[in-house]
Scaffold this motif. Structure first.
Motif, mmCIF file in Angstrom:
data_model
loop_
_atom_site.group_PDB
_atom_site.id
_atom_site.type_symbol
_atom_site.label_atom_id
_atom_site.label_comp_id
_atom_site.label_asym_id
_atom_site.label_seq_id
_atom_site.Cartn_x
_atom_site.Cartn_y
_atom_site.Cartn_z
ATOM 1 N N ASN B 12 0.962 -1.090 -0.130
ATOM 2 C CA ASN B 12 0.137 -0.021 -0.047
ATOM 3 C C ASN B 12 0.782 1.406 -0.058
ATOM 4 N N ILE B 13 0.718 2.169 -0.948
ATOM 5 C CA ILE B 13 1.415 3.195 -1.046
ATOM 6 C C ILE B 13 0.444 4.446 -1.364
ATOM 7 N N GLN B 14 0.928 5.623 -1.008
ATOM 8 C CA GLN B 14 0.164 6.955 -1.469
ATOM 9 C C GLN B 14 0.546 7.191 -3.048
ATOM 10 N N GLU B 15 -0.311 7.983 -3.683
ATOM 11 C CA GLU B 15 -0.209 8.662 -4.841
ATOM 12 C C GLU B 15 0.999 9.445 -4.966
ATOM 13 N N GLY B 16 1.832 9.174 -6.003
ATOM 14 C CA GLY B 16 2.939 10.106 -6.006
ATOM 15 C C GLY B 16 4.392 9.565 -5.628
ATOM 16 N N LYS B 17 4.004 8.561 -4.725
ATOM 17 C CA LYS B 17 5.302 7.904 -4.406
ATOM 18 C C LYS B 17 6.069 6.904 -5.163
ATOM 19 N N THR B 18 7.004 6.437 -4.868
ATOM 20 C CA THR B 18 7.599 5.293 -5.656
ATOM 21 C C THR B 18 7.333 3.824 -5.089
ATOM 22 N N ALA B 19 6.831 3.142 -5.862
ATOM 23 C CA ALA B 19 6.639 1.533 -5.440
ATOM 24 C C ALA B 19 7.642 0.764 -5.771
ATOM 25 N N THR B 20 8.119 -0.020 -5.180
ATOM 26 C CA THR B 20 9.250 -1.057 -5.315
ATOM 27 C C THR B 20 8.851 -2.374 -4.943
ATOM 28 N N LEU B 21 8.854 -3.157 -6.038
ATOM 29 C CA LEU B 21 8.456 -4.439 -5.633
ATOM 30 C C LEU B 21 9.790 -5.582 -6.047
ATOM 31 N N THR B 22 9.583 -6.648 -5.386
ATOM 32 C CA THR B 22 10.684 -7.388 -5.156
ATOM 33 C C THR B 22 10.500 -8.848 -5.654
ATOM 34 N N CYS B 23 11.489 -9.353 -6.768
ATOM 35 C CA CYS B 23 11.132 -10.821 -6.952
ATOM 36 C C CYS B 23 12.584 -11.459 -6.734
ATOM 37 N N ASN B 24 12.404 -12.335 -6.014
ATOM 38 C CA ASN B 24 13.690 -13.258 -5.557
ATOM 39 C C ASN B 24 13.713 -14.990 -6.238
ATOM 40 N N TYR B 25 14.766 -15.351 -6.646
ATOM 41 C CA TYR B 25 14.502 -16.532 -7.182
ATOM 42 C C TYR B 25 15.895 -17.389 -6.784
ATOM 43 N N THR B 26 15.587 -18.796 -6.571
ATOM 44 C CA THR B 26 16.673 -19.853 -6.255
ATOM 45 C C THR B 26 16.711 -20.849 -7.108
ATOM 46 N N ASN B 27 17.895 -21.431 -7.337
ATOM 47 C CA ASN B 27 17.875 -22.562 -8.045
ATOM 48 C C ASN B 27 17.566 -22.390 -9.607
ATOM 49 N N TYR B 28 17.768 -21.218 -10.125
ATOM 50 C CA TYR B 28 17.205 -20.897 -11.435
ATOM 51 C C TYR B 28 18.481 -20.065 -12.010
ATOM 52 N N SER B 29 18.735 -20.136 -13.351
ATOM 53 C CA SER B 29 19.925 -19.375 -14.230
ATOM 54 C C SER B 29 18.993 -18.798 -15.200
ATOM 55 N N PRO B 30 18.075 -17.626 -15.065
ATOM 56 C CA PRO B 30 17.227 -17.308 -16.050
ATOM 57 C C PRO B 30 18.167 -16.663 -17.268
ATOM 58 N N ALA B 31 17.748 -16.596 -18.412
ATOM 59 C CA ALA B 31 18.263 -16.063 -19.513
ATOM 60 C C ALA B 31 17.579 -14.465 -19.647
ATOM 61 N N TYR B 32 16.488 -14.418 -18.953
ATOM 62 C CA TYR B 32 15.955 -13.133 -19.090
ATOM 63 C C TYR B 32 14.538 -13.077 -18.025
ATOM 64 N N LEU B 33 14.276 -11.999 -17.591
ATOM 65 C CA LEU B 33 13.160 -11.964 -16.654
ATOM 66 C C LEU B 33 12.145 -11.052 -17.089
ATOM 67 N N THR B 68 22.131 -10.642 -11.106
ATOM 68 C CA THR B 68 22.119 -12.038 -11.064
ATOM 69 C C THR B 68 22.751 -12.656 -10.004
ATOM 70 N N THR B 69 23.782 -12.004 -9.239
ATOM 71 C CA THR B 69 24.478 -12.296 -8.309
ATOM 72 C C THR B 69 23.684 -12.494 -7.108
ATOM 73 N N LEU B 70 22.649 -11.532 -6.576
ATOM 74 C CA LEU B 70 21.617 -11.659 -5.657
ATOM 75 C C LEU B 70 20.547 -12.429 -6.001
ATOM 76 N N LYS B 71 20.371 -12.821 -7.196
ATOM 77 C CA LYS B 71 19.383 -13.542 -7.785
ATOM 78 C C LYS B 71 17.956 -12.682 -7.537
ATOM 79 N N GLN B 72 18.103 -11.582 -7.750
ATOM 80 C CA GLN B 72 17.024 -10.676 -7.328
ATOM 81 C C GLN B 72 16.757 -9.617 -8.335
ATOM 82 N N SER B 73 15.467 -9.347 -8.683
ATOM 83 C CA SER B 73 14.813 -8.250 -9.691
ATOM 84 C C SER B 73 13.954 -7.143 -8.932
ATOM 85 N N LEU B 74 14.294 -5.879 -8.970
ATOM 86 C CA LEU B 74 13.401 -4.887 -8.395
ATOM 87 C C LEU B 74 12.810 -4.152 -9.502
ATOM 88 N N PHE B 75 11.320 -3.882 -9.124
ATOM 89 C CA PHE B 75 10.514 -3.344 -10.179
ATOM 90 C C PHE B 75 9.815 -2.061 -9.645
#
Lengths: 114, 114
Positions: B12-33, B68-75
């Motif tokens: 939940n965030i207020q209008e005008g703020k920045t939203a940051t969403l996290t995606c973490n993965y384990t035991n994958y070697s993705p070519a892209y996300l 890819t080192t942290l195995k994480q994407s931030l949106f």
């Protein structure tokens, strides 16, 4: 341009029955994939077809089958329906599965098994 | 075991703020996300794709990072608006010969209040 179209949009079936879902990809797209999305979960890969051949299959029982037609449209069939098959079934089209491009999803077919 | 984790609790965030969403993965070697937006009862809509050799991608108010080192994407969604309220899904593509299988996280629901 028309996007990915799926039919029907909603369906109610009884346990043990069979169902056929249909998908028309974006014009020019030769690849169709099917996903199952249970409420509260992300979509799960069922099948991919390219040029009328099955290219990949997810971890689903043999009750699930699909095919792709010469015009690249596709059908997903599910036999001997179980309550657990209730889900949103999504079709996605892309140009070529060997190319790393985005998938374009249809609006889905909501299947309810009672 | 292989896992893709997104915050299951709504953000939940207020209008005008920045939203940051996290995606973490384990035991994958993705070519892209990829990141998708999904509204209730609708199919996912593609937003952004980032490849394994890219650190950051931007599109208008959207920004994606891929570590890819942290195995994480931030949106990130900057200057968020109530119309941005939806569920956001991350999806990994891992190379399989000849077919494109996207593996999705469970999604994070974003609520932007006026």
């Amino acid at each position: 341009d028309a996007g990915v179209t799926q039919s029907p949009t909603h369906l109610i079936k009884t346990r043990g029955q069979q169902v056929t879902l249909r998908c028309s990809p974006i014009s020019g797209h030769k690849s169709v994939s099917w996903y199952q999305q249970v409420l509260g979960q992300g979509p799960q890969f069922i099948f991919q077809y390219y040029e009328k051949e099955e290219r990949g299959r997810g971890n689903f029982p043999d009750r699930f089958s699909a095919r792709q037609f010469p015009n690249y449209s596709s059908e997903l069939n599910v036999n001997a329906l179980l309550l657990g098959d209730s889900a949103l079934y999504l079709c996605a089209s892309s140009e070529d599965p060997a190319m790393n491009t985005e998938a374009f999803f249809g609006q889905g077919t909501r299947l309810t098994v009672v | 075991s292989q896992k893709i984790e997104q915050n299951s609790e709504a953000l939940n965030i207020q209008e005008g703020k920045t939203a940051t969403l996290t995606c973490n993965y384990t035991n994958y070697s993705p070519a892209y996300l990829q990141w998708y937006r999904q509204d209730p009862g609708r199919g996912p809509v593609f937003l952004l794709l980032i490849r394994e050799n890219e650190k950051e991608k931007r599109k208008e108010r959207l920004k994606v990072t891929f570590d890819t080192t942290l195995k994480q994407s931030l949106f990130h969604i900057t200057a968020s608006q109530p119309a941005d309220s939806a569920t956001y899904l991350c999806a990994l593509y891992t190379p399989n010969t000849g077919f494109q299988k996207l593996v999705f996280g469970t999604g994070t629901r974003l609520l932007v209040s006026p």
